[in-house]
Design a protein around this motif. Structure first.
Motif, mmCIF file in Angstrom:
data_model
loop_
_atom_site.group_PDB
_atom_site.id
_atom_site.type_symbol
_atom_site.label_atom_id
_atom_site.label_comp_id
_atom_site.label_asym_id
_atom_site.label_seq_id
_atom_site.Cartn_x
_atom_site.Cartn_y
_atom_site.Cartn_z
ATOM 1 N N ASN A 154 41.776 -13.020 46.703
ATOM 2 C CA ASN A 154 40.518 -12.554 47.294
ATOM 3 C C ASN A 154 40.559 -12.655 48.809
ATOM 4 N N PRO A 167 40.600 -7.238 46.380
ATOM 5 C CA PRO A 167 39.983 -6.014 45.868
ATOM 6 C C PRO A 167 40.418 -4.796 46.676
ATOM 7 N N GLU A 169 39.236 -2.250 48.340
ATOM 8 C CA GLU A 169 37.920 -1.864 48.865
ATOM 9 C C GLU A 169 37.826 -0.356 49.118
ATOM 10 N N GLY A 172 37.523 1.555 45.989
ATOM 11 C CA GLY A 172 36.182 1.335 45.447
ATOM 12 C C GLY A 172 35.135 2.166 46.149
ATOM 13 N N ARG A 206 35.340 -0.089 52.342
ATOM 14 C CA ARG A 206 34.329 0.688 51.617
ATOM 15 C C ARG A 206 33.869 1.892 52.430
ATOM 16 N N ASP A 285 29.913 -4.674 43.800
ATOM 17 C CA ASP A 285 30.059 -6.102 43.465
ATOM 18 C C ASP A 285 29.809 -6.366 41.980
ATOM 19 N N LEU A 301 30.377 -0.973 41.532
ATOM 20 C CA LEU A 301 31.800 -1.287 41.398
ATOM 21 C C LEU A 301 31.935 -2.784 41.163
ATOM 22 N N LEU A 303 33.844 -6.323 41.263
ATOM 23 C CA LEU A 303 34.943 -7.028 41.917
ATOM 24 C C LEU A 303 35.825 -7.655 40.837
ATOM 25 N N PRO A 304 37.140 -7.444 40.900
ATOM 26 C CA PRO A 304 38.034 -7.845 39.809
ATOM 27 C C PRO A 304 38.488 -9.302 39.917
ATOM 28 N N GLU A 330 42.305 -2.770 41.582
ATOM 29 C CA GLU A 330 41.242 -1.785 41.356
ATOM 30 C C GLU A 330 39.910 -2.462 41.052
ATOM 31 N N CYS A 331 38.841 -1.907 41.625
ATOM 32 C CA CYS A 331 37.476 -2.334 41.330
ATOM 33 C C CYS A 331 36.886 -1.338 40.325
#
Length: 347
Positions: A154, A167, A169, A172, A206, A285, A301, A303-304, A330-331
């Motif tokens: 993260n 992530p 981003e 996403g 994003r 999120d 989306l 968060l993985p 991937e998200c």
């Protein structure tokens, strides 16, 4: 009268009950039996160990091998944060599946506590360390981790010296905007979660994904449809109201996180408008205490967290071959009821 403690079974006891040598028991219980011990013999050893309630001496084994079954997990506030706590959950699940234990410490960004945690983990001869962050940022690894197998989760390690799992981003942001474009929206606004001069990866990525989706679709990026907040509900309320009352209103808003989206819902309601009939909204999120409980539920989306942690631990236990240091994850898009087809405007 005090009860006498039950005598702990030894490896010799297991060998005697199973009718094999102590060396065979050692091979089986330490997982080194492949090709050297038959399946029938292995089953006999395991049955004897279960009957005697035998427990391996993990500390002694670590002294002999220089390794333990423990993995360190150092974070700023992950273990104590309900949202990001799924990072620790993902790591713990895979650790358990592979016969390891997670030794976790939250440092709250205190350098002295972090140094003490690393020293403690080194003394326990951990297999390696997962260095995690509550939010996606660029981190500098502490020098005390030099020589300790480490992965970052993260977050992105500044010098690409170790593997980083974080992530994706931009992908996403692209997916969120594409969801709105595919529903026929052409005036798609964005409320970002940080200022234009911020270097945090989440907002930058994003926004980049939002722009790429608009450009690829032929709609094109319009800076007049972008607002910059701090990711809280009040900013979403204020900035969404501004978007809807200044010039030609958008028919859809991509919010940089779910809290901003909640504020956008409130803004639309205050103007007598409804989600998604008058304006579609997508968040980011997938906060489980928020996104599914808005009315209508928020398309967003996810968060993985768990996948990042599992992939990171897997790479720590079995290092991949190659020079790739960054692993964007991937998200996934979670669709609910906040997106509708764009209405055809009539003159």
């Amino acid at each position: 009268m005090a009860r006498r403690a039950k005598k702990q079974a030894t490896m010799w006891d297991v060998a005697t009950l199973a009718g094999v040598s102590q060396a065979t028991v050692s091979l089986v219980l330490n997982g080194a039996h492949d090709g050297r011990v038959s399946a029938k013999t292995r089953d006999r050893v395991m049955a004897a160990a279960t009957e005697l309630d035998y427990r391996t001496n993990a500390y002694a084994r670590s002294l002999r091998s220089g390794k333990s079954g423990m993995v360190g997990f150092i974070s700023d506030e992950v273990a104590s944060a309900p949202f990001a706590g799924r990072l620790l959950k993902g790591a713990q699940e895979l650790a358990w599946e592979t016969g390891h234990v997670i030794l976790s410490v939250d440092t709250y960004n205190d350098p002295d506590l972090e140094a003490a945690a690393i020293d403690m983990m080194r003394s326990y001869r951990v297999r390696g360390v997962i260095y995690a962050s509550m939010y996606h940022r660029v981190v500098q690894l502490p020098g005390a981790l030099e020589g300790v197998p480490t992965v970052v989760v993260n977050a992105q390690e500044a010098e690409d010296r170790v593997l980083s799992f974080f992530p994706d981003e931009e992908a996403g942001g692209y997916s969120a905007t594409r969801q709105l474009l595919d529903a026929g929206h052409r005036r798609v606004a964005m409320i970002n979660i940080q200022s234009p001069d911020s270097t945090l990866p989440a907002g930058l990525g994003r926004l980049a994904g939002y722009r790429r989706a608009l450009d690829e679709s032929g709609v094109g990026f319009d800076p007049r449809l972008v607002r910059y907040g701090t990711g809280d509900v009040d900013d979403g309320l204020t900035l969404a109201r501004d978007l809807m009352t200044t010039g030609e209103a958008p028919t859809a808003i991509f919010c940089g996180n779910d809290r901003t989206a909640w504020g956008a819902y409130r803004a639309l309601e205050s103007l007598g408008l409804h989600v998604p009939d008058d304006c579609s909204v997508v968040g980011f999120d997938n906060q489980d205490m928020l996104a599914p409980n808005l009315d209508p539920g928020l398309t967003t989306l996810a968060l993985p967290f768990e996948r990042m942690a599992r992939d990171a631990l897997r790479s720590l236990l079995n290092p991949p071959v190659g020079d790739v240091a960054d692993y964007p994850i991937e998200c996934p898009l979670v669709t609910r009821g906040s997106v509708a087809s764009a209405k055809v405007r009539t003159a």
